[in-house]
Scaffold this active site. Sequence first.
Site, PDB file in Angstrom:
ATOM      1  N   VAL A 129       0.874  -1.165   0.000  1.00  0.00           N
ATOM      2  CA  VAL A 129       0.000   0.000   0.000  1.00  0.00           C
ATOM      3  C   VAL A 129       0.916   1.221   0.000  1.00  0.00           C
ATOM      4  CG1 VAL A 129      -2.007  -1.071   1.078  1.00  0.00           C
ATOM      5  CG2 VAL A 129      -0.235  -0.070   2.521  1.00  0.00           C
ATOM      6  N   SER A 130       0.367   2.364  -0.378  1.00  0.00           N
ATOM      7  CA  SER A 130       1.196   3.545  -0.614  1.00  0.00           C
ATOM      8  C   SER A 130       1.549   4.357   0.620  1.00  0.00           C
ATOM      9  CB  SER A 130       0.508   4.465  -1.627  1.00  0.00           C
ATOM     10  OG  SER A 130       0.360   3.790  -2.851  1.00  0.00           O
ATOM     11  N   ALA A 131       0.818   4.175   1.708  1.00  0.00           N
ATOM     12  CA  ALA A 131       1.062   5.010   2.888  1.00  0.00           C
ATOM     13  C   ALA A 131       0.921   4.191   4.172  1.00  0.00           C
ATOM     14  CB  ALA A 131       0.082   6.175   2.905  1.00  0.00           C
ATOM     15  N   GLN A 167      -2.588   3.299   5.494  1.00  0.00           N
ATOM     16  CA  GLN A 167      -3.456   2.440   4.693  1.00  0.00           C
ATOM     17  C   GLN A 167      -3.394   1.002   5.200  1.00  0.00           C
ATOM     18  OE1 GLN A 167      -1.923   3.376   0.736  1.00  0.00           O
ATOM     19  NE2 GLN A 167      -3.797   4.539   0.323  1.00  0.00           N
TER      20      GLN A 167
END
Length: 99
Positions: free
Chosen positions: A9-11, A14
Site C-alpha cells: 500500500v502507498s502510505a 493504509q
Amino acid sequence: MANIAYIRVSAQDQNTGRQHQCFIDAGITLDRIFEEKVSGKNITDRPQLKAMMSYLRDGDVLYIESISRLARSTADFLNLIRELTDKGVSVRSLKESFD
C-alpha cells in the site's frame, strides 16, 4: 516451489487487509508474504521488494493482487517481470487474471 505474495500500500495509514483477503478468497495458500507500506513510484526505495527479489527461486510463484501493487510504471513492471522470468519465477495477478 513456494507460493509467495507481495503486498503493498502507498502510505503507513493504509490497510493491507483487503489484499490479504483477496488471496484467502482465491483459496491460495501462501508460504511467505512480503509486505510494505511505501509509495510504488520508485522501485529502488522499496526494501521488501528487494528482499523478495533476492528470496524468490526457480519454480516459485509470485502472487500479486494487481499489477499496480508491484509497479506503478509500465517500464518498471516489464523490467521486474523480465527479471522474475529469467529466475524461473511465475507471476500471477488476481485482478487482471495475469499469469
